[in-house]
Write a protein that holds these residues in place. Structure first.
Motif, mmCIF file in Angstrom:
data_model
loop_
_atom_site.group_PDB
_atom_site.id
_atom_site.type_symbol
_atom_site.label_atom_id
_atom_site.label_comp_id
_atom_site.label_asym_id
_atom_site.label_seq_id
_atom_site.Cartn_x
_atom_site.Cartn_y
_atom_site.Cartn_z
ATOM 1 N N PRO A 157 8.896 34.929 83.428
ATOM 2 C CA PRO A 157 8.239 33.626 83.394
ATOM 3 C C PRO A 157 6.824 33.743 83.984
ATOM 4 O O PRO A 157 6.617 34.496 84.929
ATOM 5 N N ASN A 158 5.887 33.051 83.398
ATOM 6 C CA ASN A 158 4.494 33.039 83.876
ATOM 7 C C ASN A 158 3.847 34.415 83.929
ATOM 8 O O ASN A 158 3.120 34.729 84.875
ATOM 9 N N PRO A 189 1.176 36.980 83.733
ATOM 10 C CA PRO A 189 -0.245 36.629 83.869
ATOM 11 C C PRO A 189 -1.167 37.192 82.774
ATOM 12 O O PRO A 189 -2.374 37.069 82.885
ATOM 13 N N ASP A 243 -1.412 38.191 78.253
ATOM 14 C CA ASP A 243 -0.788 38.072 76.940
ATOM 15 C C ASP A 243 -1.042 39.382 76.194
ATOM 16 O O ASP A 243 -2.197 39.727 75.936
#
Ligand code: ASP
Length: 321
Positions: A106-107, A109, A111
């Motif tokens: 999750p999250n 940092p 892409d």
């Protein structure tokens, strides 16, 4: 005269390098940093050093490997994503960092698709299930029975949430129907050290550093998660032979540059990687642990790596969900 000749030769060499790269953005004297987002001595590190050596030779430029471990690879990958897109910083990404991590963490940092430009695929590497020497299981069937008999009582080492070793172990546990306790490390090398000390029960990760340990008898391999047995570990059955065909996973390793890197630099690095992959010594070193080099042609292009990352992110999104 001698001095003049040397100077002229050096000048010609650097002009040739600029011409090859197609952009004077990066001088031959500037080293390129290849970030390894895991601890030294692990699979990613070993592959990075082999690739860096070959690329350095092809480019006539130093390629320095820097280990920036932590947060399941995210620390190093983020450092690369935030570096100036000037060809000086690259990162070695894999099935975890640039495939499974966006869905598993999750999250996250960064892409993997929008923060990077693909340079090229180095090799795919088989995954092996290795256990500590004294774990009472002599084959995959006995291992499955043992894991099912005491859920949560055994521990596996991995290099962080969503990385290759975590993803492979979670896949194995879910097809076995028995959850166990994961212990995160800064890379597979420190995890393997703990397993050698008897602290961990098993690890699922790339053949890269496992083959040597298995051959020395310090750990035991119970299965390879590939369709066929490995030339480097011919006595180890495939997971399908051991009764778990769904434990099927192959890692991959590739080089990425920060978003916005000059296409001429990307193309020069891609070409250098291609030249490196043709080197007999590099091939021999990779073959020692059954790494598979992409076939010459489309599979070696940056565009092919871009498509591969997109399909891996989607594939792992479905599996992890
Ligand atoms: N290959 C490992 C992983 O992604 C990390 C490492 O190379 O140390 O799990």
């Amino acid at each position: 005269v001698e001095g003049n000749l040397l100077t002229r030769r050096a000048f010609t060499a650097s002009v040739a390098t600029f011409a090859a790269i197609g952009s004077p953005a990066i001088a031959q004297s500037t080293p390129i940093t290849l970030i390894v987002p895991f601890a030294a001595g692990g699979p990613t590190d070993v592959i990075a050093r082999i690739a860096a050596e070959g690329m350095a030779r092809a480019l006539g430029q130093r390629v320095v490997v820097e280990n920036v471990a932590g947060a399941g690879g995210a620390t190093g990958v983020l450092r690369a994503a935030r570096s100036a897109p000037d060809g000086r910083t690259l990162v070695l990404g894999n099935l975890g960092t640039h495939g499974a991590a966006p869905s598993a963490t999750p999250n996250l940092p960064y892409d993997p698709q929008t923060d990077f430009e693909p340079v090229g695929l180095i090799a795919s590497t088989p995954i092996v299930l290795v256990i500590r020497e004294k774990l009472p299981a002599s084959n995959l069937g006995e291992f499955v029975a043992l894991m099912r008999s005491m859920p949560g009582a055994f521990s596996f080492g991995h290099a962080g949430q969503g990385v290759t070793s975590h993803t492979a172990a979670v896949l194995l546990l879910s097809v076995m129907g028995a959850m166990q306790t994961g212990v995160p490390y800064r890379g597979t090398a420190p995890a393997l050290n703990d397993m050698l000390a008897g602290v961990l029960d098993f690890i699922c990760d790339q053949s890269v550093i496992m083959v040597e340990q298995v051959k020395s008898g310090k750990v035991r391999a119970l299965a390879v998660a590939s369709n066929t047995r490995l030339a480097s570990l011919p006595e180890v059955p495939t997971a399908a032979e051991g009764g778990l065909p769904e434990f099927s996973i192959t890692a991959w390793n590739a080089i990425f540059a920060p978003k916005g890197t000059d296409p001429a630099i990307l193309s020069a690095y891609n070409k250098a990687l291609g030249t490196a992959l043709e080197g007999p010594e590099l091939r021999q070193r990779l073959a020692a642990f059954d790494a598979e080099i992409p076939a010459d042609g489309d599979a070696r292009t940056g565009e092919s790596l871009r498509r591969h990352v997109a399909s891996e992110v989607e594939r792992w999104r479905m599996i992890i969900r």
